[in-house]
Design an enzyme around this catalytic site. Structure first.
Site, PDB file in Angstrom:
ATOM      1  N   MET A 249     -12.472   3.057   0.067  1.00  0.00           N
ATOM      2  CA  MET A 249     -13.088   3.287   1.374  1.00  0.00           C
ATOM      3  C   MET A 249     -13.924   4.551   1.237  1.00  0.00           C
ATOM      4  O   MET A 249     -13.579   5.630   1.730  1.00  0.00           O
ATOM      5  CB  MET A 249     -11.984   3.427   2.439  1.00  0.00           C
TER       6      MET A 249
ATOM      7  N   MET B  86      -9.831   7.122  -0.025  1.00  0.00           N
ATOM      8  CA  MET B  86     -10.598   7.481   1.179  1.00  0.00           C
ATOM      9  C   MET B  86     -11.292   8.828   0.961  1.00  0.00           C
ATOM     10  O   MET B  86     -10.684   9.749   0.407  1.00  0.00           O
ATOM     11  CB  MET B  86      -9.658   7.596   2.381  1.00  0.00           C
TER      12      MET B  86
ATOM     13  N   ASP C  89      -5.177   3.166  -1.624  1.00  0.00           N
ATOM     14  CA  ASP C  89      -6.269   3.358  -0.670  1.00  0.00           C
ATOM     15  C   ASP C  89      -7.023   4.651  -0.966  1.00  0.00           C
ATOM     16  O   ASP C  89      -6.514   5.745  -0.732  1.00  0.00           O
ATOM     17  CB  ASP C  89      -5.696   3.398   0.754  1.00  0.00           C
TER      18      ASP C  89
ATOM     19  N   HIS D 145      -1.232  -1.352  -4.156  1.00  0.00           N
ATOM     20  CA  HIS D 145      -2.513  -1.144  -3.468  1.00  0.00           C
ATOM     21  C   HIS D 145      -2.707   0.360  -3.217  1.00  0.00           C
ATOM     22  O   HIS D 145      -1.874   0.997  -2.572  1.00  0.00           O
ATOM     23  CB  HIS D 145      -2.470  -1.923  -2.150  1.00  0.00           C
TER      24      HIS D 145
ATOM     25  N   HIS E  25      -8.517   0.116  -3.489  1.00  0.00           N
ATOM     26  CA  HIS E  25      -9.324  -0.208  -2.301  1.00  0.00           C
ATOM     27  C   HIS E  25     -10.162   1.014  -1.961  1.00  0.00           C
ATOM     28  O   HIS E  25      -9.653   2.000  -1.447  1.00  0.00           O
ATOM     29  CB  HIS E  25      -8.364  -0.581  -1.148  1.00  0.00           C
TER      30      HIS E  25
ATOM     31  N   SER F 170       0.862  -1.194   0.000  1.00  0.00           N
ATOM     32  CA  SER F 170       0.000   0.000   0.000  1.00  0.00           C
ATOM     33  C   SER F 170       0.892   1.236   0.000  1.00  0.00           C
ATOM     34  O   SER F 170       1.836   1.333   0.791  1.00  0.00           O
ATOM     35  CB  SER F 170      -0.875  -0.002   1.255  1.00  0.00           C
TER      36      SER F 170
HETATM   37  C1  DX5 Z   1      -6.003   1.118   5.962  1.00  0.00           C
HETATM   38  C2  DX5 Z   1      -5.611   0.799   4.563  1.00  0.00           C
HETATM   39  C3  DX5 Z   1      -4.394  -0.030   4.447  1.00  0.00           C
HETATM   40  C4  DX5 Z   1      -3.150   0.605   5.016  1.00  0.00           C
HETATM   41  C5  DX5 Z   1      -2.296  -0.499   5.519  1.00  0.00           C
HETATM   42  O1  DX5 Z   1      -7.281   1.628   5.999  1.00  0.00           O
HETATM   43  O2  DX5 Z   1      -6.642   0.102   3.897  1.00  0.00           O
HETATM   44  O3  DX5 Z   1      -4.173  -0.451   3.106  1.00  0.00           O
HETATM   45  O4  DX5 Z   1      -2.408   1.343   4.091  1.00  0.00           O
HETATM   46  O5  DX5 Z   1      -1.216   0.041   6.171  1.00  0.00           O
HETATM   47  P1  DX5 Z   1      -0.388  -0.819   7.229  1.00  0.00           P
HETATM   48  O6  DX5 Z   1       0.200  -1.988   6.482  1.00  0.00           O
HETATM   49  O7  DX5 Z   1       0.646   0.128   7.710  1.00  0.00           O
HETATM   50  O8  DX5 Z   1      -1.338  -1.261   8.298  1.00  0.00           O
HETATM   51 ZN    ZN Z   2      -6.157  -0.796   1.934  1.00  0.00          ZN
END
Ligand code: DX5
Ligand code: ZN
Length: 223
Positions: free
Chosen positions: A66, A35, A33, A31, A64, A8
């Site tokens: 969110m 948000m 994220d 990956h 991903h 990520s």
């Molecule tokens: C959190 C994200 C993750 C995050 C993971 O909401 O979906 O993808 O980046 O980060 P680590 O590996 O540091 O927990």
């Molecule tokens: Zn994620």
């Protein structure tokens, strides 16, 4: 498919994302994220940024989402070029229709579950999905501690997939590190998101290789 490592970029240097994704050539996916400050209390990327990352990265993009109203916005991320699009079941009004739309547009369709969301109610949906994402932290931020309470759900998800003869990928996301990846692999996960573990390492690509080796070793032991 075997073990896949999906770093990520949430904890990477946002001012240099092109250079950051070039530091992980050994990764299977990148990956991203997404948000929206509504579904989670944090704000990151939108489809334009995903499109730029698709151009900058040699690895395919695993988006991903969110975000609230995933039904309405997921298509924008397929159009941006993401190879896999994950929506949260808690944010989807019609997850079956949404998964079908994502697949029809040409991306892999994936559904994520927050730590308090059980997998059992979705048993009959699994065949509609290319991947299930079990969150192992509350979504919103990188660098949180892995929640062991999610391990039974990983086992249950894998058992349900096996029961139906499905080859659905099972991804874990949150607190995955050299300390925790074996527990996830042992429970049945095969796709591993790691953010801070990879991007806080001196050599992120070496960390990708080390994570992969640990997860693969679990598979060998259980044969
Ligand atoms: C959190 C994200 C993750 C995050 C993971 O909401 O979906 O993808 O980046 O980060 P680590 O590996 O540091 O927990
Ligand atoms: Zn994620």
């Amino acid at each position: 498919m075997g073990i896949q490592i999906t770093p990520s970029i949430l904890n990477a240097d946002f001012a240099n994302l092109g250079a950051e994704v070039a530091r992980i050539p050994g990764a299977d996916w990148v990956h991203v994220d997404v948000m929206d400050n509504h579904f989670v209390p944090n704000l990151t990327f939108g489809p334009t940024m995903v499109e730029a990352l698709v151009r900058a990265s040699e690895r395919p993009i695993d988006a991903h989402l969110m975000i609230t109203d995933a039904d309405r916005h997921a298509a924008e991320y397929v159009e941006a070029g993401a190879g896999s699009v994950t929506f949260h079941v808690e944010a989807a009004a019609a997850p079956v229709r949404l998964a079908r739309e994502i697949r029809k547009q040409g991306a892999r369709a994936s559904m994520a579950l927050k730590p308090a969301t059980p997998i059992e109610p979705y048993e009959d949906l699994l065949a509609e999905l290319d991947m299930v994402l079990i969150m192992t932290v509350e979504p919103g931020f990188g660098g949180q501690s892995f929640l062991d309470l999610c391990l039974p759900k990983i086992r249950t998800a894998r058992a349900l997939m096996d029961k139906h003869g499905l080859e659905t990928w099972l991804q874990v996301d949150g607190g995955v590190s050299l300390e925790t990846i074996e527990r996830c692999a042992e429970a049945g996960a095969d796709v591993f998101v790691a953010g801070s573990a990879v991007f806080s390492a001196d050599d992120p690509d070496a960390m990708v290789a080390a994570l992969r080796a640990k997860a693969e070793a679990v598979g060998t032991q259980s044969l």
